[in-house]
Design a protein around this motif. Structure first.
Motif, PDB file in Angstrom:
ATOM      1  N   ASP A  17       0.808  -1.236   0.010  1.00 53.07           N
ATOM      2  CA  ASP A  17      -0.123   0.053  -0.104  1.00 53.07           C
ATOM      3  C   ASP A  17       0.811   1.130  -0.082  1.00 53.07           C
ATOM      4  OD1 ASP A  17      -2.467  -1.351  -0.012  1.00 53.07           O
ATOM      5  OD2 ASP A  17      -2.676  -1.426   2.043  1.00 53.07           O
ATOM      6  N   ARG A  18       1.881   1.272   0.780  1.00 53.66           N
ATOM      7  CA  ARG A  18       2.997   2.364   0.723  1.00 53.66           C
ATOM      8  C   ARG A  18       3.369   2.530  -0.631  1.00 53.66           C
ATOM      9  NH1 ARG A  18       3.894   0.304   5.747  1.00 53.66           N
ATOM     10  NH2 ARG A  18       5.768  -0.652   5.248  1.00 53.66           N
ATOM     11  N   LEU A  49      -8.311   9.401  -3.103  1.00 55.39           N
ATOM     12  CA  LEU A  49      -6.844   9.579  -3.813  1.00 55.39           C
ATOM     13  C   LEU A  49      -5.681  10.021  -2.648  1.00 55.39           C
ATOM     14  CD1 LEU A  49      -7.694  11.500  -6.999  1.00 55.39           C
ATOM     15  CD2 LEU A  49      -6.715   9.067  -6.889  1.00 55.39           C
ATOM     16  N   SER A  50      -6.234  10.760  -1.888  1.00 52.53           N
ATOM     17  CA  SER A  50      -5.244  11.356  -0.674  1.00 52.53           C
ATOM     18  C   SER A  50      -4.909   9.952   0.336  1.00 52.53           C
ATOM     19  CB  SER A  50      -5.886  12.431   0.062  1.00 52.53           C
ATOM     20  OG  SER A  50      -5.087  12.705   1.200  1.00 52.53           O
ATOM     21  N   ARG A  51      -6.133   9.289   0.542  1.00 49.20           N
ATOM     22  CA  ARG A  51      -5.797   8.113   1.346  1.00 49.20           C
ATOM     23  C   ARG A  51      -5.038   7.199   1.061  1.00 49.20           C
ATOM     24  NH1 ARG A  51     -11.485   6.126   3.555  1.00 49.20           N
ATOM     25  NH2 ARG A  51     -10.045   5.296   5.244  1.00 49.20           N
ATOM     26  N   LEU A  52      -5.125   6.886  -0.504  1.00 49.88           N
ATOM     27  CA  LEU A  52      -4.393   5.858  -1.335  1.00 49.88           C
ATOM     28  C   LEU A  52      -2.957   6.186  -1.206  1.00 49.88           C
ATOM     29  CD1 LEU A  52      -6.327   5.143  -4.546  1.00 49.88           C
ATOM     30  CD2 LEU A  52      -6.091   3.696  -2.536  1.00 49.88           C
ATOM     31  N   GLU A  56      -3.384   4.806   3.614  1.00 51.10           N
ATOM     32  CA  GLU A  56      -4.302   4.495   4.656  1.00 51.10           C
ATOM     33  C   GLU A  56      -5.338   3.712   4.206  1.00 51.10           C
ATOM     34  OE1 GLU A  56      -5.886   8.759   5.110  1.00 51.10           O
ATOM     35  OE2 GLU A  56      -4.010   9.498   6.174  1.00 51.10           O
ATOM     36  N   VAL A  57      -5.549   3.272   2.911  1.00 48.80           N
ATOM     37  CA  VAL A  57      -6.663   2.311   2.175  1.00 48.80           C
ATOM     38  C   VAL A  57      -5.808   1.755   1.238  1.00 48.80           C
ATOM     39  CG1 VAL A  57      -8.724   3.592   2.875  1.00 48.80           C
ATOM     40  CG2 VAL A  57      -7.572   3.868   0.688  1.00 48.80           C
ATOM     41  N   PRO A  96       4.582 -10.296  -8.989  1.00 50.52           N
ATOM     42  CA  PRO A  96       3.615  -9.390  -8.144  1.00 50.52           C
ATOM     43  C   PRO A  96       2.432  -9.784  -8.069  1.00 50.52           C
ATOM     44  CG  PRO A  96       5.023  -8.236  -9.478  1.00 50.52           C
ATOM     45  CD  PRO A  96       5.150  -9.333 -10.154  1.00 50.52           C
ATOM     46  N   LEU A  97       1.654 -10.332  -6.959  1.00 53.18           N
ATOM     47  CA  LEU A  97       0.343 -10.740  -6.658  1.00 53.18           C
ATOM     48  C   LEU A  97      -0.348  -9.560  -5.775  1.00 53.18           C
ATOM     49  CD1 LEU A  97      -1.805 -12.896  -7.134  1.00 53.18           C
ATOM     50  CD2 LEU A  97      -0.973 -13.723  -5.028  1.00 53.18           C
ATOM     51  N   TRP A  98      -1.436  -8.956  -6.542  1.00 54.28           N
ATOM     52  CA  TRP A  98      -2.317  -8.006  -5.857  1.00 54.28           C
ATOM     53  C   TRP A  98      -3.683  -8.585  -5.471  1.00 54.28           C
ATOM     54  CZ3 TRP A  98      -6.602  -5.653  -7.855  1.00 54.28           C
ATOM     55  CH2 TRP A  98      -7.102  -4.608  -7.044  1.00 54.28           C
ATOM     56  N   GLU A  99      -4.359  -8.232  -4.420  1.00 49.64           N
ATOM     57  CA  GLU A  99      -5.499  -8.751  -4.255  1.00 49.64           C
ATOM     58  C   GLU A  99      -6.475  -7.429  -3.758  1.00 49.64           C
ATOM     59  OE1 GLU A  99      -8.017 -11.533  -1.186  1.00 49.64           O
ATOM     60  OE2 GLU A  99      -6.274 -12.117  -1.873  1.00 49.64           O
ATOM     61  N   ASP A 100      -7.700  -7.556  -4.614  1.00 49.34           N
ATOM     62  CA  ASP A 100      -8.541  -6.406  -4.425  1.00 49.34           C
ATOM     63  C   ASP A 100      -9.451  -6.758  -3.001  1.00 49.34           C
ATOM     64  OD1 ASP A 100     -11.178  -4.776  -4.425  1.00 49.34           O
ATOM     65  OD2 ASP A 100     -11.665  -5.425  -6.667  1.00 49.34           O
ATOM     66  N   PRO A 101      -9.077  -5.873  -2.219  1.00 48.98           N
ATOM     67  CA  PRO A 101      -9.812  -6.012  -0.798  1.00 48.98           C
ATOM     68  C   PRO A 101     -11.309  -6.133  -0.763  1.00 48.98           C
ATOM     69  CG  PRO A 101      -8.974  -3.856  -0.900  1.00 48.98           C
ATOM     70  CD  PRO A 101      -8.647  -4.499  -2.169  1.00 48.98           C
TER      71      PRO A 101
END
Length: 195
Positions: A17-18, A49-52, A56-57, A96-101
């Motif tokens: 996320d960071r 966008l700010s939280r991304l 933060e999310v 790289p593996l990404w999962e949609d929360p």
């Protein structure tokens, strides 16, 4: 065969996320865009966008697709922006593996990152009873080849539904909306080749 996943896969580090946030901020700033301008271009709210950007999310598949479209990139290329240039060989455990929360959709970037090459391969796994809809592709006009590996999937392209089973290959050029849907008792795992 209920929920399919990449059981042998290694996930991105916890700092994903960071990394995504920092990558989005770099891309936005490199274009000289404010958060408000990116919000207007992408359809993702300024607050989100700010939280991304501040990690933060976690980004959802729909948000990543909208952001990729705003930057003129595929979602895979957008995710590659958070990584350094890699060698031409990438082992499965390093992909790289990404999962949609929001949905549990898992997306593996199979192709090694390469800024100067156009084609790429992604592997997707959707849990049973999942629906993901995209209003527009990140880059209209890309040729896609979807190869089903396991399960069942109904892929609707600009309103035309295609029921897919293992071994099926659907070839299409994407310009409009798409909808990925798995039946209630079965997930799907597939490869998408984009050119």
């Amino acid at each position: 065969m209920g929920n399919l996943s990449f059981a042998t896969a290694s996930m991105y580090p916890e700092s994903l996320d960071r990394q995504i946030g920092a990558g989005l901020r770099r891309l936005r700033q490199s274009r000289g865009w404010s958060l408000d301008e990116l919000a207007t271009r992408s359809g993702v709210s300024r607050a989100t966008l700010s939280r991304l950007e501040n990690a933060e999310v976690s980004a959802t598949a729909v948000a990543l697709c909208k952001l990729a479209s705003a930057f003129g990139l595929t979602a895979s290329r957008l995710l590659h922006q958070v990584e350094t240039e890699a060698s031409p060989l990438i082992r499965r455990g390093e992909q790289p593996l990404w999962e949609d929360p929001a949905t549990g959709f898992a997306r593996r970037a199979v192709s090694p990152p390469a800024q100067n090459l156009a084609g790429e391969v992604i592997e997707g796994a959707l849990p049973a009873g999942t629906v993901i809809s995209y209003d527009l592709p990140p880059r209209p006009g890309l040729e896609h080849h979807l190869v089903m590996l396991e399960g069942a999937l109904t892929l609707s392209i600009e309103g035309v539904a295609h029921d897919l089973r293992p071994g099926d290959c659907l070839r299409y050029v994407l310009h409009g909306p798409t909808r990925f849907e798995t039946p209630p008792m079965m997930g799907a795992r597939y490869l998408i080749f984009m050119l």
